[in-house]
Design an enzyme around this catalytic site. Structure first.
Site, short mmCIF file in Angstrom:
data_model
loop_
_atom_site.label_atom_id
_atom_site.label_comp_id
_atom_site.label_asym_id
_atom_site.label_seq_id
_atom_site.Cartn_x
_atom_site.Cartn_y
_atom_site.Cartn_z
N HIS A 198 -2.08 -44.29 -1.99
CA HIS A 198 -2.63 -44.87 -3.20
C HIS A 198 -3.78 -44.04 -3.77
O HIS A 198 -3.80 -43.68 -4.94
CB HIS A 198 -3.08 -46.29 -2.85
CG HIS A 198 -3.57 -47.02 -4.02
ND1 HIS A 198 -4.85 -47.45 -4.12
CD2 HIS A 198 -2.96 -47.38 -5.16
CE1 HIS A 198 -4.99 -48.04 -5.27
NE2 HIS A 198 -3.86 -48.03 -5.92
N SER A 216 16.04 -41.56 -12.68
CA SER A 216 14.78 -40.85 -12.46
C SER A 216 14.54 -40.83 -10.95
O SER A 216 14.48 -41.88 -10.33
CB SER A 216 13.64 -41.56 -13.19
OG SER A 216 12.44 -40.89 -12.91
N TYR A 255 14.21 -33.42 -17.28
CA TYR A 255 12.75 -33.35 -17.36
C TYR A 255 12.11 -33.62 -16.00
O TYR A 255 12.76 -34.16 -15.09
CB TYR A 255 12.20 -34.34 -18.39
CG TYR A 255 12.38 -35.79 -18.01
CD1 TYR A 255 11.44 -36.45 -17.20
CD2 TYR A 255 13.50 -36.51 -18.43
CE1 TYR A 255 11.61 -37.77 -16.83
CE2 TYR A 255 13.67 -37.83 -18.06
CZ TYR A 255 12.74 -38.45 -17.25
OH TYR A 255 12.91 -39.75 -16.86
N ARG A 312 -3.30 2.81 8.67
CA ARG A 312 -3.66 1.57 7.97
C ARG A 312 -2.44 0.68 7.83
O ARG A 312 -1.32 1.16 7.67
CB ARG A 312 -4.15 1.87 6.55
CG ARG A 312 -5.46 2.61 6.48
CD ARG A 312 -5.74 2.95 5.01
NE ARG A 312 -6.78 3.95 4.90
CZ ARG A 312 -8.04 3.68 4.64
NH1 ARG A 312 -8.43 2.44 4.47
NH2 ARG A 312 -8.92 4.64 4.54
N ARG A 367 -3.39 -1.30 -6.41
CA ARG A 367 -2.53 -2.49 -6.34
C ARG A 367 -2.89 -3.41 -7.49
O ARG A 367 -3.97 -3.27 -8.08
CB ARG A 367 -2.70 -3.21 -5.00
CG ARG A 367 -4.10 -3.72 -4.76
CD ARG A 367 -4.24 -4.37 -3.40
NE ARG A 367 -5.65 -4.63 -3.14
CZ ARG A 367 -6.15 -4.85 -1.93
NH1 ARG A 367 -5.36 -4.80 -0.87
NH2 ARG A 367 -7.42 -5.09 -1.77
N CYS A 412 10.20 -38.52 -11.19
CA CYS A 412 8.85 -39.05 -11.44
C CYS A 412 8.04 -39.19 -10.16
O CYS A 412 6.95 -39.74 -10.17
CB CYS A 412 8.91 -40.36 -12.20
SG CYS A 412 9.76 -41.66 -11.31
N GLY A 416 -7.96 -7.48 4.62
CA GLY A 416 -8.83 -7.60 5.79
C GLY A 416 -8.22 -8.35 6.97
O GLY A 416 -8.90 -8.58 7.96
N LYS A 425 0.83 -1.21 0.00
CA LYS A 425 0.00 0.00 0.00
C LYS A 425 0.87 1.26 0.00
O LYS A 425 0.67 2.17 -0.80
CB LYS A 425 -0.93 -0.01 1.22
CG LYS A 425 -2.00 1.07 1.14
CD LYS A 425 -2.71 1.25 2.47
CE LYS A 425 -3.63 0.10 2.76
NZ LYS A 425 -5.02 0.35 2.40
N MET A 481 -5.49 -7.44 8.79
CA MET A 481 -4.91 -6.60 9.85
C MET A 481 -5.83 -5.41 10.13
O MET A 481 -6.91 -5.32 9.56
CB MET A 481 -3.52 -6.17 9.43
CG MET A 481 -2.53 -7.32 9.52
SD MET A 481 -0.88 -6.85 9.09
CE MET A 481 -0.99 -6.69 7.33
C1 PEP Z 1 8.59 -42.74 -6.11
O1 PEP Z 1 8.92 -43.43 -5.17
O2 PEP Z 1 8.76 -41.49 -6.13
C2 PEP Z 1 7.91 -43.31 -7.27
C3 PEP Z 1 7.63 -42.59 -8.32
O3 PEP Z 1 7.56 -44.61 -7.20
P1 PEP Z 1 6.26 -45.16 -6.43
O4 PEP Z 1 5.44 -43.98 -6.03
O5 PEP Z 1 5.56 -46.05 -7.38
O6 PEP Z 1 6.86 -45.86 -5.28
#
Ligand code: PEP
Ligand code: MG
Length: 921
Positions: free
Chosen positions: A493, A805, A892, A108, A375, A872, A117, A38, A119
């Site tokens: 899961h 990975s 990646y 303010r 802002r 991954c 809102g 502000k 503070m």
């Molecule tokens: C991991 O452990 O990050 C992975 C991708 O394998 P999973 O989740 O199947 O154990």
């Protein structure tokens, strides 16, 4: 006023910055960290020559020092505030505390990042017995002056004398409530309907009653000295940084506690001085849709708090943005055309200057327009996208700017149906859990997967409610609109599966008691039964009772265009975790450049899995190698077909196929009928099946006989899978298709595991070439890095592996020693108490696990320069983790298909941000 005696030593810090005329203004827009949003923007508006009431900003640094000094003002503050006040008085031609020509100010808050809102604010500071007559004479409006005084007394006693002093009244006994009670009593006695019916005399009396009440309730007099009011106001705003609301908001938004708030002391202007006065809020474009129209609301004869508090229905700003709800009200454009033209030209100027949509607050005092705030405006995902694309065409911003304009989380909003936030505001919260799968869903609760499937088949929308889910629930999960579990973490899961499908899901809602037998769920003393409606907000992790309205995620035609721009600036690759041809197709549509994780065991879940699952169970329960080999032979065509279909769906793109990694006991049937069938096929008794199943039981399956350990002990299982991969690829290549399988060995901790499995791979590869009469099948051989020891020995691993990975689900599990499926019991407390900053299963813990990753990257590339490295784990779709992966030099990230666009955007933003900083190594 409490002042610290401690001298800061050295050069005194500059705690106060003036604003007002162009010449005297000391701050600027780029000083947000010091002046708060502000304060910095008020200064910037002054520099632009806009009509801003003069004042000064006390810095966030002063607030931090105030807390360091046990809530005492730094010694150097008093003289600089006095000097700043004098400068303000000179500009405004009136004097603070003066009997004839008094100046009133507001205090303010203003943090670096807006905390709307959260503070406190005190208005009309400076009104007292001495200054009231002067202001009446000046304004010729006694009613207005006593109304302003009433507001000051209310706000001051609430904010400064009660909240800031840490007084915690019983429910309904707060000073503000008590004062309001007096007001209502008077209105009733006089037969008034509205506050505006109160006369000057009434208000004068009410002010006296208020002061008496304050003395009785708080045991102190309301201060009658302007300077005491000012210091009280400044201190209270500082203290409100640590108020309950502000702390809660910071926790949600991830704003550091150490930033502090600035205080803006600004000359009061009044929108409640009569029908030639008004106040309003406006946006330079529509914040909900992005439409390029000046949009806002205003109230005649009112103070800003009246607009925000929603006591009166505000009128539309102009004719072009009238809606069916406010069509009958008079617009500012019609009521005060001259002022509207001025305001319109200011908003255009501001938007051009800031190159972004502006959220502004203004007041009109006796026909004169004043700007009180500007802002960058908050906006929905759709609005953000539309604005960014419009602003490119208008040449207001560059493509890179546009890419930076959408928060990755806003893309999420565009891809999933969401709970209507206005409906959510009034809804009854049932339970909170972890936000595992984004978007919103409502439906009738069911307690078994079978019920979910059956109800869904009959056209009902259902929410599957489980203690926790296991692979046998998969069909029910697919059939349900949303999933709610009492146990489990972000990588449990249910969460993995839900995110993969883009399904709304909340896990680890630990306050929920599930009784699947009685088909009831209880939270506290609330009980819901099968068929009752609940609504889930999977983005927040909130579950509500009943059916709330949804907003459908209409795919904006501009989304694809925007993503094409995003990809222009992205360096990091983005792949998807996908296990079926349908997921693979989805992933491609979302822009995935390959599959980073194909969990082969997923062919044993869900539709069409009965037969392969049955054979797998035979493999698991086989008593001899021969028995197992026989079963493996039967499984082979299923595995090959599954791999081939996905390779085909991803034609031309790399597919990382992970060798089997299931905790085996997950596949042992629990259902007696299934146990019997298996027994018959194996030629053993049902009792034997049960017993063999029991033998497979492990106390700690996550660290048990899984991943590569399975391949070491049963090489024939590895062999079958490799043959399936090579043959599937070979057949596709022969059919003229391009495919690039990458064979990935899971749960490795030592290079010898890799060399052991590689020997099998070489043999099977040669055999396949021979069988298929081919000279080569392009492929790679690599490993997951998901055990801390694998990181520590990554140089040795890289001698065997062509790619790594990072499996950051397991790496975080084993790095922290937190069971990924059981964090629901303690993670919320860890986060609440700030033991750790964030759930490491959602965002990479850069401080700890990040070191393991960096080490593995460095060690791996020290022996294999062109080592391809990806991630991954679930964190691969988290924007902060994506940035970390980019900085760490990964090739990646791979995440669930629905998160691919988010990862693409986060990757582009990381690359653009890095351009501004020194180049990475
Ligand atoms: C991991 O452990 O990050 C992975 C991708 O394998 P999973 O989740 O199947 O154990
Ligand atoms: Mg793993």
């Amino acid at each position: 006023m409490a002042i610290s005696k401690k001298s800061s030593g050295g050069k005194a810090k500059k705690y106060v910055y003036l604003f007002g005329t162009k010449k005297c203004t000391e701050g600027a827009a780029d000083m947000k960290n010091l002046l708060g949003g502000k304060g910095a923007n008020l200064a910037e508006m002054c520099r632009l020559g806009l009509p801003v009431p003069a004042g000064f900003t006390i810095t966030t640094e002063c607030c931090v020092d105030y807390f360091k000094n046990k809530m005492k003002f730094p010694a150097s503050l008093k003289p600089v505030v006095e000097k700043a006040l004098a400068a303000t008085e000179r500009q405004m031609g009136s004097k603070f505390g003066d009997a004839q020509n008094p100046l009133l100010v507001s205090c303010r808050s203003g943090a670096r990042k807006s905390m709307p809102g959260m503070m406190e604010t005190v208005l009309n500071v400076g009104l007292c017995t001495r200054t009231i007559p002067g202001l009446i004479a000046k304004t010729k409006n006694e009613r207005f002056v006593y109304d302003s005084y009433r507001r000051l007394i209310t706000m001051y006693s609430d904010v400064v004398m009660e909240k800031a002093e840490g007084v915690e009244p019983e429910e309904g006994k707060g000073i503000r409530v008590q004062l309001d009670g007096l007001l209502q009593k008077m209105k009733k006695a006089k037969g008034y309907q509205k506050d505006t019916d109160l006369t000057a005399g009434d208000l004068k009396k009410i002010c006296n009653d208020y002061k008496k009440c304050i003395r009785v309730v708080l045991g102190k007099n309301f201060p009658d000295e302007p300077i005491a009011q000012l210091w009280g106001g400044i201190g209270a705003v500082f203290k409100s940084w640590n108020g309950r609301r502000a702390i809660a908001y910071r926790n949600i938004e991830g704003i550091p506690d150490g930033w502090g708030t600035a205080v803006n002391v600004q000359t009061m202007v009044f929108g409640n001085m009569g029908d030639n006065s008004a106040t309003g809020v406006a946006f330079s474009r529509n914040p909900a849709t992005g439409e390029h129209k000046f949009y806002g609301e205003w109230l005649i004869n009112a103070q800003g708090e009246d607009v925000v508090a929603g006591i009166r229905t505000p009128s539309p700003l102009n004719e072009a943005t009238k809606s069916e709800h406010n069509a009958a009200l008079v617009s500012l454009e019609k009521a005060m055309p001259r002022v509207y033209v001025e305001l319109d030209s200011i908003q255009k100027k501001l938007e051009k200057h800031y190159r972004d949509m502006q959220d502004i607050e203004f007041t009109i005092q006796d026909g004169k327009l004043y700007m009180l705030q500007c802002r960058v405006g908050k906006r929905t995902g759709t609005a953000a996208l539309n604005m960014a694309m419009d602003m490119i065409s208008e040449k207001l911003i560059s493509e890179k700017n546009a890419v930076m304009r959408l928060a990755p989380a806003q893309l999420d909003e565009l891809l999933h149906p969401i709970v209507d936030s206005s409906a959510e505001k009034h809804a009854k919260l049932l339970a909170k859990g972890l936000p595992a799968g984004p978007g919103g869903a409502f439906g009738q609760i069911v307690f078994t997967a079978a019920a979910a499937v059956a109800w869904a088949k009959s056209g009902k929308k259902v929410i599957l409610l489980r203690e926790e889910t296991n692979p046998e629930d998969i069909e029910g999960m697919r059939a349900a609109e949303g999933i709610l579990t009492a146990r489990g973490g972000m990588t449990s899961h249910a969460a993995l599966v839900a995110r993969g499908w883009g399904k709304c899901c909340i896990v680890g809602a630990s306050s929920v008691r599930v009784d699947a037998v009685r088909k009831t769920m209880t939270v506290g003393n609330k009980e819901l039964s099968e068929g009752d409606f609940v609504t889930l907000n999977g983005t927040k992790g909130y579950a509500y009772e009943g059916k709330l309205a949804m907003i459908s995620a209409t795919e904006n035609p501009r989304f694809k265009k925007f993503m094409a721009i995003v990809d222009k600036y992205r360096i990091l690759g983005v792949r998807a975790n996908a296990d079926t041809p349908a997921d693979a197709k989805n992933a491609r549509e979302f822009g995935a450049e390959g599959i980073g994780l194909f969990r082969t065991e997923h062919m044993f879940y869900g539709k069409g899995s009965d037969r392969p699952l049955f054979i797998l169970r035979k493999i698991i329960l086989s008593g001899t190698t021969e028995e197992r080999r026989k079963a493996l032979k039967k499984l082979f065509p299923f595995v090959k077909a599954s791999i081939k279909a996905t390779l085909k769906a991803m034609e031309g793109l790399p597919v990382t196929i992970r060798l089997l990694d299931p905790p085996l006991h997950e596949f042992v049937p629990q259902d007696p009928a299934k146990q019997k069938e298996l027994a018959r096929s194996l030629g053993i008794s049902a009792e034997d099946v049960r017993r063999r199943g029991e033998q497979l039981h492990e106390s700690n399956p996550m660290m048990g006989h899984r991943g590569v350990r399975l391949g070491i002990t049963y090489p024939e299982i590895t062999e079958m899978q490799l043959r399936a991969i090579f043959e599937a690829a070979a057949e596709l290549i022969k059919a003229g298709k391009k495919c690039k399988p990458e064979i990935m060995v899971p749960v490795t901790c030592d290079a010898h595991e890799l060399s052991d499995q590689k020997a099998i791979a070489r043999r099977v590869y040669d055999e396949t070439l021979c069988k298929m009469k081919m000279r080569s099948i392009p492929h790679m051989y690599g490993t997951m890095i998901e055990i801390p020891r694998a990181c520590l020995t990554a140089d040795k691993m890289a001698e065997e592996a062509e790619f790594f990975s990072f499996g950051t689900n397991d790496l975080s599990q084993m790095g922290f020693g937190f069971s990924r499926d059981d964090i629901g019991g303690f993670m919320p407390e860890y986060l609440n108490k700030k033991i750790i900053a964030a759930d490491p299963f959602q965002t990479i813990d850069q401080e700890g696990i990040g070191q393991l990753i960096e080490m593995a990257v460095a060690k791996g590339r020290s022996v294999r320069k062109d080592l391809k490295i990806g991630i991954c784990g679930e964190q691969g779709g988290d924007p902060a983790s994506v940035e970390f992966c980019f900085k760490t030099g990964l090739n990646y990230v791979s995440c669930s298909p629905f998160r691919v666009p988010i990862a693409r955007l986060a990757a582009a933003q990381a690359a653009i941000s890095a351009e501004k900083k020194p180049k990475r190594k």
